[in-house]
Design a protein around this motif. Structure first.
Motif, PDB file in Angstrom:
ATOM      1  N   GLN A 177      71.509  43.848  40.960  1.00 48.77           N
ATOM      2  CA  GLN A 177      72.936  43.535  40.906  1.00 48.77           C
ATOM      3  C   GLN A 177      73.698  44.859  40.792  1.00 48.77           C
ATOM      4  N   ALA A 178      74.986  44.817  41.028  1.00 52.66           N
ATOM      5  CA  ALA A 178      75.765  46.059  40.967  1.00 52.66           C
ATOM      6  C   ALA A 178      77.093  45.826  40.266  1.00 52.66           C
ATOM      7  N   TYR A 179      77.508  46.849  39.531  1.00 56.29           N
ATOM      8  CA  TYR A 179      78.888  46.928  39.047  1.00 56.29           C
ATOM      9  C   TYR A 179      79.557  48.117  39.720  1.00 56.29           C
ATOM     10  N   ASP A 180      80.769  47.893  40.180  1.00 53.29           N
ATOM     11  CA  ASP A 180      81.646  48.987  40.576  1.00 53.29           C
ATOM     12  C   ASP A 180      82.865  48.903  39.674  1.00 53.29           C
ATOM     13  N   ILE A 181      82.993  49.905  38.833  1.00 47.82           N
ATOM     14  CA  ILE A 181      83.972  49.887  37.747  1.00 47.82           C
ATOM     15  C   ILE A 181      85.010  50.986  37.974  1.00 47.82           C
ATOM     16  N   VAL A 182      86.269  50.601  38.015  1.00 52.53           N
ATOM     17  CA  VAL A 182      87.343  51.595  38.006  1.00 52.53           C
ATOM     18  C   VAL A 182      87.901  51.606  36.592  1.00 52.53           C
ATOM     19  N   PHE A 183      87.726  52.732  35.929  1.00 50.95           N
ATOM     20  CA  PHE A 183      88.104  52.828  34.515  1.00 50.95           C
ATOM     21  C   PHE A 183      89.218  53.851  34.352  1.00 50.95           C
ATOM     22  N   HIS A 184      90.277  53.423  33.719  1.00 52.74           N
ATOM     23  CA  HIS A 184      91.351  54.357  33.349  1.00 52.74           C
ATOM     24  C   HIS A 184      91.265  54.573  31.846  1.00 52.74           C
ATOM     25  N   ALA A 185      90.989  55.798  31.456  1.00 54.27           N
ATOM     26  CA  ALA A 185      90.838  56.106  30.036  1.00 54.27           C
ATOM     27  C   ALA A 185      92.175  55.905  29.314  1.00 54.27           C
ATOM     28  N   PRO A 186      92.091  55.524  28.032  1.00 60.88           N
ATOM     29  CA  PRO A 186      93.337  55.444  27.264  1.00 60.88           C
ATOM     30  C   PRO A 186      93.907  56.850  27.057  1.00 60.88           C
ATOM     31  N   ARG A 187      95.207  56.890  26.858  1.00 60.58           N
ATOM     32  CA  ARG A 187      95.829  58.187  26.550  1.00 60.58           C
ATOM     33  C   ARG A 187      96.504  58.088  25.186  1.00 60.58           C
ATOM     34  N   PHE A 188      96.420  59.175  24.454  1.00 65.51           N
ATOM     35  CA  PHE A 188      96.970  59.208  23.095  1.00 65.51           C
ATOM     36  C   PHE A 188      97.969  60.346  22.967  1.00 65.51           C
ATOM     37  N   GLY A 189      98.993  60.119  22.152  1.00 67.92           N
ATOM     38  CA  GLY A 189      99.954  61.181  21.878  1.00 67.92           C
ATOM     39  C   GLY A 189      99.404  62.141  20.836  1.00 67.92           C
ATOM     40  N   ALA A 190     100.149  63.199  20.587  1.00 68.28           N
ATOM     41  CA  ALA A 190      99.730  64.201  19.604  1.00 68.28           C
ATOM     42  C   ALA A 190      99.607  63.582  18.211  1.00 68.28           C
ATOM     43  N   ALA A 211      88.541  61.908  22.238  1.00 65.23           N
ATOM     44  CA  ALA A 211      88.540  62.957  23.271  1.00 65.23           C
ATOM     45  C   ALA A 211      88.880  62.381  24.639  1.00 65.23           C
ATOM     46  N   ASP A 212      89.317  63.245  25.539  1.00 66.49           N
ATOM     47  CA  ASP A 212      89.661  62.834  26.908  1.00 66.49           C
ATOM     48  C   ASP A 212      88.420  62.533  27.735  1.00 66.49           C
ATOM     49  N   ARG A 213      87.299  63.141  27.365  1.00 67.32           N
ATOM     50  CA  ARG A 213      86.063  62.965  28.125  1.00 67.32           C
ATOM     51  C   ARG A 213      84.915  62.701  27.155  1.00 67.32           C
ATOM     52  N   MET A 214      84.123  61.688  27.463  1.00 65.02           N
ATOM     53  CA  MET A 214      82.978  61.340  26.623  1.00 65.02           C
ATOM     54  C   MET A 214      81.855  60.843  27.535  1.00 65.02           C
TER      55      MET A 214
END
Ligand code: MG
Length: 262
Positions: free
Chosen positions: A182-195, A236-239
């Motif tokens: 089976q396959a998943y094709d996932i488009v993921f938009h990471a959450p964004r956080f303020g300072a 973090a922005d990337r994990m």
């Protein structure tokens, strides 16, 4: 300015203001009401309709700009979640969970991305509900797309195959039989956080299961969890991308990713 011109000018101002208000306010998420309607893991939440996706094919082609995370040969791009070498089995072009060795994660980190991953649950199937071919794909190591044998097998809807775990069942059940790829094709938009750590924009996912749309830009409430819908915490922005060891021998192959943060 005569009264008519004044009235037209006022209309333009009002329409402009309404337009600005519409632009400024994000449209409500179409599935938000479901979160009020159904408690987490509610056994009475309806299972989505079954759609036969057709037979499994060969591994999907890899786009030229994709980063290959697993090509069937070795686990060089992966580590155990605690940093030790990954101990899952690799043979015949796939990796397989080894019970008790723990989850694994990519050595590279990612934020917003397009992820392709192929998987198969054990055959013959053993167990029922959540105890039947359970694993999971964790975007940013905390947002789980459930992997499960949901072929003619009932569980709570928000924990079935292709569910955004504990939040949104897939729109349809596009599962293939146990043992079939089976396959998943996932488009993921990471959450964004303020300072200040506040959420500026939540995580979103669009997912195809075996080529069939099962999530259409769904808005996540926060990290996925068992029996809980915890709020976002700034991260973090990337994990790494994580794969779950749920003690079932689930197989994965042909995993690649396109970075959407550039
Ligand atoms: Mg799971």
């Amino acid at each position: 300015m005569n009264a008519r011109i004044c009235s037209i000018a006022l209309s333009v101002v009002i329409i402009g203001a309404v337009g600005a208000a519409v632009v400024a306010q994000a449209p409500p998420h179409p599935r938000a009401a479901e979160l009020q309607q159904w408690a987490i893991h509610d056994e009475t939440r309806p299972m989505p309709p079954v759609v036969n996706p057709g037979p499994a094919g060969p591994p999907a082609p890899v786009p030229s700009d994709a980063v290959v995370l697993f090509d069937g040969n070795d686990l060089s791009g992966w580590t155990h979640a605690k940093g030790q070498p990954a101990k899952w089995a690799v043979r015949d072009g796939y990796m397989e969970t080894v019970k008790g060795t723990g989850g694994i994660q990519t050595t590279k980190t990612f934020g917003s991305c397009q992820l392709h991953i192929e998987w198969a649950t054990p055959v013959p199937a053993v167990g029922a509900s959540q105890n039947r071919g359970n694993s999971g794909v964790f975007l940013m190591n905390m947002y789980e797309v459930q992997v499960l044998d949901s072929y003619e097998s009932k569980t709570y809807a928000d924990g079935m195959a292709a569910a955004i775990y504990g939040q949104f069942p897939p729109l349809v059940n596009a599962s293939r039989k146990p043992g079939e790829w089976q396959a998943y094709d996932i488009v993921f938009h990471a959450p964004r956080f303020g300072a200040d750590g506040a959420v500026q924009s939540p995580a979103r996912m669009t997912i195809f299961h075996n080529g069939i749309l099962v999530h259409d830009n769904d808005v996540l409430t926060g990290p996925t969890a068992h029996k809980a819908r915890p709020p976002y915490k700034a991260h973090a922005d990337r994990m790494p991308i994580g794969l779950q060891d749920h003690a079932h021998p689930v197989r994965f192959r042909n995993i690649w990713i396109r970075d959407l943060t550039k």
